[in-house]
Design an enzyme around this catalytic site. Structure first.
Site, mmCIF file in Angstrom:
data_model
loop_
_atom_site.group_PDB
_atom_site.id
_atom_site.type_symbol
_atom_site.label_atom_id
_atom_site.label_comp_id
_atom_site.label_asym_id
_atom_site.label_seq_id
_atom_site.Cartn_x
_atom_site.Cartn_y
_atom_site.Cartn_z
ATOM 1 C CE LYS A 33 -4.968 -2.363 0.697
ATOM 2 N NZ LYS A 33 -5.500 -0.974 0.836
ATOM 3 C CG ASP A 71 7.653 4.899 -11.519
ATOM 4 O OD1 ASP A 71 8.234 3.810 -11.687
ATOM 5 O OD2 ASP A 71 6.413 5.022 -11.566
ATOM 6 C CB SER A 120 -0.944 -0.040 1.208
ATOM 7 O OG SER A 120 -1.945 0.941 1.113
#
Length: 563
Positions: free
Chosen positions: A322, A308, A297
């Site tokens: 998740k 990224d 999460s």
């Protein structure tokens, strides 16, 4: 009791009617089947009444209502959940920065409520509770019949109230009876923060609560003052938490005003993008983020943003995956509903959530393979396997980082460098299951005063351990001797004993420093900082060409604000 049963039956009817009316309000098609809805409501109430009156054992309306709600929500996804009053209160408490209690870390060891460590400065610490103490009764009730959650609930309570406990301690013939006054106990999410080498700082972040961003900020400032030039951020087994805290913490690492995460759902207002807070400048030092299959999460959002934007390396094993956004709604009777309203996507567009069409596969994915029973605290590992690049073979969709590196979506965060925790001898698992290392360390610390942080175990320590294990009937002499013939097992056992003794003598951080020396994932990560530095340098040049730039200058900008 009759009135209580009637109230729960009425609650069931109200819940069912409410769901029908809410659904009808959202869509005309549902309103068109009001006759069928009434028939289904009648069927539900008949079923509820029949079960309550005729089942072969006593069952109350509350249990029936809650079970029916759980069954309904299970048809949606794995993470939408109904929160009972107890669960709802527990969730709210975990998200706060503190609670009122005694100040001890406890666990069930061999069916006994055992103190793992007192927290310095708390009521339990001031009264001299020690690692290894067993809380045998709470308010006169034996803890042997309680679950861990039940016992913890009894230990907590309003500020300045007292709780009576009985403590059983090795070497004492009679239990210690004491009354402890509850006080405010900080719930720290930065569990450990220290310098591993003169240049490398280490932070263990366990979850994201309301105090996390300030805890992280304080830890980073302190480590920088101590000379930190590289950071190892440990997010292993971090199950997530509050989104706003994740966004702020991510702002300490990613380029200014860079996107951190995006949510997308069915409704228009579920489409939102979250960007780095421009009050902070990123650290601008090489960063390695450690993850494992327990990283989930909000922790995956942070790891995905770092990856990224190419400001750090992600190392370890695939994260949980998740990526469902839960919005919590207040319901009647102190209950709540954590309802999935959207999904999380990383800055490159990767979906974090993995497939859950099969609940068995979803929850059983990580049950096979690595034996993590040797490493319940995330600081262990045995053996010396190599590190590899991970390229999924399941057809996962590929995406590109800011620098064009290929990453994959739909299955959590795939590390840049995969480092598995090797398996160890079965005997070690059995010793952990019986708390052998912990119990021996507690016994040793009770018999020997250790005040020197440079203390190391004597040459005969493993022989003493073997004698203890046999005397306590934890293992047979032949089995323990055979295990200790393995050099890796000997080294691991000695380090675990060393760490557990330091836990008793100096606390959990001192223990972690010892155990980290044998943590294969940590030790492998320490050798990857040259690669992390090269990535950051390339990212900085990329920023100089017109994109958001990572600048070396610490956390604060000219407009930094206090939190």
């Amino acid at each position: 009791m009759r009135r209580m049963s009637r109230s729960w039956r009425n609650l069931a009817i109200l819940l069912f009617l409410g769901s029908l009316l809410f659904g009808g309000w959202l869509g005309d098609e549902l309103l068109a089947v009001s006759g069928e809805s009434q028939a289904q409501l009648r069927l539900y109430t008949e079923l509820l009444h029949a079960a309550h009156e005729n089942y072969g054992a006593d069952v109350d309306y509350r249990d029936l209502v809650y079970s029916s709600i759980d069954g309904m929500l299970r048809a949606l996804d794995p993470h939408t959940s109904f929160l009972s009053p107890e669960d709802y209160q527990d969730m709210r408490e975990r998200q706060q920065g503190s609670f009122f209690g005694l100040g001890i870390l406890v666990s069930m060891r061999d069916g006994e409520l055992t103190v793992i460590s007192p927290i310095e400065g708390t009521p339990a610490w001031r009264l001299g509770l020690r690692a290894g103490d067993v809380i045998s009764t709470i308010e006169g009730e034996p803890t042997s019949t309680m679950s861990l959650d039940e016992a913890v609930a009894l230990l907590k309570g309003p500020r300045d109230t007292q709780v009576r406990v009985a403590i059983t301690r090795r070497g004492l013939d009679e239990p210690l009876e004491m009354s402890i006054t509850r006080a405010e106990i900080p719930q720290t999410t930065v569990r450990f923060a220290y310098m591993m080498t003169p240049e490398i700082g280490y932070i263990r972040l366990t979850d994201f609560s309301r105090s996390t961003s300030q805890e992280m900020r304080d830890a980073l400032v302190d480590l920088q003052a101590a000379g930190m030039k590289k950071l190892l951020l440990d997010l292993r087994s971090n199950g997530g938490g509050l989104l706003d805290q994740t966004v702020t913490v991510s702002s300490y690492f990613v380029p200014e005003e860079a996107q951190i995460v995006e949510t997308r759902g069915r409704l228009r207002d579920s489409y939102q993008a979250y960007f780095a807070d421009d009050a902070y400048r990123p650290l601008g030092i090489p960063v390695i983020v450690l993850v494992n299959n327990g990283t989930a999460s909000a922790a995956e959002i942070l790891a995905g943003a770092v990856q990224d934007h190419d400001v750090g390396l992600v190392v370890g094993t695939d994260t949980w995956g998740k990526g469902l956004v839960q919005t919590v709604y207040n319901l009647s009777y102190g209950t709540g509903l954590a309802l999935t309203t959207a999904k999380y996507y990383t800055p490159s567009g990767r979906l974090i959530q993995r497939d859950y069409s099969s609940y068995y596969d979803y929850y059983g994915r990580f049950d096979e393979g690595v034996d993590e029973s040797l490493d319940p605290s995330g600081a262990g590992g045995l053996g010396v396997d190599g590190a590899d690049r991970d390229v999924p073979e399941d057809g996962s969709e590929a995406f590109a980082t800011d620098l064009g590196r290929e990453v994959y979506g739909g299955g959590g965060i795939t590390p840049d460098v995969v480092v598995e925790l090797p398996e160890g001898p079965e005997m070690l698992s059995a010793l952990f299951a019986r708390s052998a290392f912990f119990e021996f360390a507690v016994d040793y610390a009770n018999r020997n005063t250790i005040e020197d942080p440079s203390w190391t175990p004597p040459d005969d320590m493993l022989n003493r351990f073997a004698d203890f294990v046999v005397a306590e009937e934890i293992a047979e002499r032949e089995a323990i001797d055979e295990m200790l013939e393995n050099p890796d097992a000997r080294e691991y056992s000695l380090r675990q004993i060393h760490g557990d003794i330091f836990n008793s003598a100096f606390g959990t951080e001192a223990s972690h420093k010892i155990l980290s020396l044998g943590d294969f994932q940590i030790q492998t990560a320490l050798g990857l900082f040259d690669e992390a530095a090269a990535l950051l340098e390339e990212r900085t040049r990329f920023g100089a060409d017109g994109e958001a730039q990572v600048a070396d200058g610490g956390l604060e900008s000219d407009g930094a604000r206090a939190q």
